[in-house]
Design a protein around this motif. Structure first.
Motif, mmCIF file in Angstrom:
data_model
loop_
_atom_site.group_PDB
_atom_site.id
_atom_site.type_symbol
_atom_site.label_atom_id
_atom_site.label_comp_id
_atom_site.label_asym_id
_atom_site.label_seq_id
_atom_site.Cartn_x
_atom_site.Cartn_y
_atom_site.Cartn_z
ATOM 1 N N ILE A 188 -6.668 -2.080 2.724
ATOM 2 C CA ILE A 188 -5.599 -3.064 2.585
ATOM 3 C C ILE A 188 -5.587 -3.467 1.110
ATOM 4 N N THR A 189 -4.561 -3.041 0.404
ATOM 5 C CA THR A 189 -4.515 -3.263 -1.046
ATOM 6 C C THR A 189 -3.845 -4.573 -1.419
ATOM 7 N N ILE A 196 1.651 -7.069 4.656
ATOM 8 C CA ILE A 196 0.331 -6.465 4.449
ATOM 9 C C ILE A 196 0.544 -5.044 3.960
ATOM 10 N N GLN A 197 -0.016 -4.711 2.807
ATOM 11 C CA GLN A 197 0.124 -3.370 2.246
ATOM 12 C C GLN A 197 -1.143 -2.566 2.518
ATOM 13 N N THR A 218 4.568 -0.800 -1.950
ATOM 14 C CA THR A 218 4.094 -2.120 -2.371
ATOM 15 C C THR A 218 4.841 -3.174 -1.553
ATOM 16 N N PRO A 219 4.351 -4.414 -1.513
ATOM 17 C CA PRO A 219 5.101 -5.467 -0.830
ATOM 18 C C PRO A 219 6.512 -5.647 -1.397
ATOM 19 N N ILE A 243 4.868 -8.072 8.564
ATOM 20 C CA ILE A 243 5.284 -6.691 8.304
ATOM 21 C C ILE A 243 4.093 -5.948 7.711
ATOM 22 N N VAL A 244 3.754 -4.801 8.283
ATOM 23 C CA VAL A 244 2.694 -3.938 7.737
ATOM 24 C C VAL A 244 3.378 -2.789 7.020
#
Length: 426
Positions: free
Chosen positions: A357-358, A345-346, A309-310, A202-203
């Motif tokens: 990509i944080t 992926i955040q 955020t995730p 999941i992005v």
């Protein structure tokens, strides 16, 4: 003295009335001939209403009307400018663009809201849609793949609004994203392995953060012998594999019939023998079917969603599953998420205009009533700025846990040595 906007509007209206539709249809694809035709009509109109118009003003007016007839009006040059990623029109006098992640006000403008609305209607008509007072909102895809959103009065209080997310000509890969500073080389190598060894991804991110760009880059590492089905509201994904079937949602027609929702597409795609399903964006009730697909043999499926955020992404998934009307207990929903999603992926758009990509986090399972997430990589900003105004920061590698699904899959796909090298595991 520059001709007033009111007089420009009068001249425009008179010119458009004097030109025959047949002539416009013949010249619409020949800009030079169209300019000559409109210029001759402008001479007659200006002479008949006795308004003094300088040569410069006349030239600008003729070009404006030519661009309007061509379909894009004052937006023509901005649409052709490859450095522009977004075009945002807030009424006839405010046209903004985004370049390199920063918004800037342009010197472009429309004569009046009538001209702007006419251009908006032409753009919508080109893609087989309509917009009027009965239906003042349209979300569509232009011929080149760019996303178009139009809102007209009375919904838009300050004049017609047009938002265009342009379809980039070049496809960015992981090397490009590393060079841009969007991720580290270790992160890129990890994501390549994750895509190859069929983990569900999941992005997550906000609008314009680069979710679709990253999804496109991830898709490069799907094997050529897999059957891939992509499902989107507006087709933006460009996969390089041969065996790709692209499906797109459809809005209801004039009689409010014929709508095909994302949920319809997800349900139907499960009957099409996919190896992987890629959903451009999960927005609502289709999320339940997407998770079911991930849980029933369609490993390596991918999607995007809006979250900060995730952890927020997990909460969003919970909320969207509830929208499906299945009336499932929250603990069952969380177990479905924990077993279906492997990596979140955040991606974020920073206030210096850059995209980064944080966080890359792995879903480790359920503990108590919570979905457990484990950070694999994070981006940590530092105090102060670089000389060019860019944010200072570092990408941190937190390592991979022994019970990682990515590691288990990497062993199966004979990619475990490469994965261990990234994390210094002997």
């Amino acid at each position: 003295m520059k001709v007033s906007l009111e007089d420009q509007g009068r001249i425009r209206e008179a010119i458009l009335k004097s030109i025959k539709i047949q002539v416009i249809e013949e010249l619409i694809n020949d800009r030079e001939k169209l300019l000559d035709e409109i210029s001759s009509h402008a001479e007659k109109v200006i002479g008949s209403i006795n308004i003094h118009v300088s040569l410069q003003d006349k030239r600008e007016l003729v070009e404006s009307i030519s661009d309007e007839i061509g379909g894009y009006g004052a937006l023509r040059e901005l649409i052709e400018d490859e450095s522009v990623s977004d075009i945002l029109v807030n009424g006839p006098e405010q046209i903004y663009v985004e370049r390199a992640g920063k918004l800037e006000l342009t010197n472009k403008r429309f004569i009046n809201n009538d001209q702007l609305t006419e251009v908006a209607k032409r753009m919508v008509l080109k893609v087989g849609r309509r917009i009027d007072e009965a239906k003042p909102l349209v979300d569509a895809r232009l011929a080149d793949g760019s996303r178009l959103n139009v809102v007209i009065p009375p919904i838009a209080l300050d004049g017609t609004s047009i938002s265009i997310r342009k379809f980039g000509k070049g496809k960015k890969n992981f090397m490009d994203l590393v060079n841009y500073g969007s991720m580290s080389s270790d992160m890129a190598n990890f994501l390549i392995i994750a895509a190859r060894c069929r983990v569900n991804i999941i992005v997550s991110g906000g609008t314009g953060s680069g979710k679709t760009t990253l999804l496109n880059a991830l898709s490069n590492y799907i094997a050529d012998n897999e059957r891939i089905i992509t499902l989107e509201d507006a087709a933006e994904l460009r996969l390089v594999q041969q065996h790709v079937l692209r499906l797109e949602t459809r809005v209801a027609g004039i009689e409010n019939t014929g709508q095909i929702t994302m949920r319809d597409l997800v349900i139907n795609s499960l009957r099409m023998r996919p190896d992987r399903i890629i959903v451009g964006e999960c927005r609502g009730e289709e999320t339940f079917e997407m998770l079911q697909a991930m849980n029933t043999g369609h490993d390596g499926s991918m999607s995007t969603l809006h979250a900060n955020t995730p952890r927020d992404a997990v909460a969003r998934l919970e909320s969207m599953v509830m929208m499906s009307g299945m009336n499932m207990p929250i603990d069952v929903i969380r177990r479905n998420i924990a077993s279906a999603v492997h990596i979140i992926i955040q991606v974020s758009r920073m206030n210096d205009g850059s995209r980064k990509i944080t966080s890359i986090a792995e879903v480790m399972g359920i503990e108590g009533d919570r979905v457990v997430l484990q950070d694999i990589f994070t981006y940590e900003a530092q105090a102060g700025r670089c000389e060019d105004g860019k944010i200072r920061g570092d990408f941190r590698n937190h390592g991979l846990l022994v019970r990682s699904v990515v590691m288990q899959n990497a062993v199966f796909f004979d990619l475990d040595k490469e994965l261990k090298t990234i994390f210094g595991i002997s």
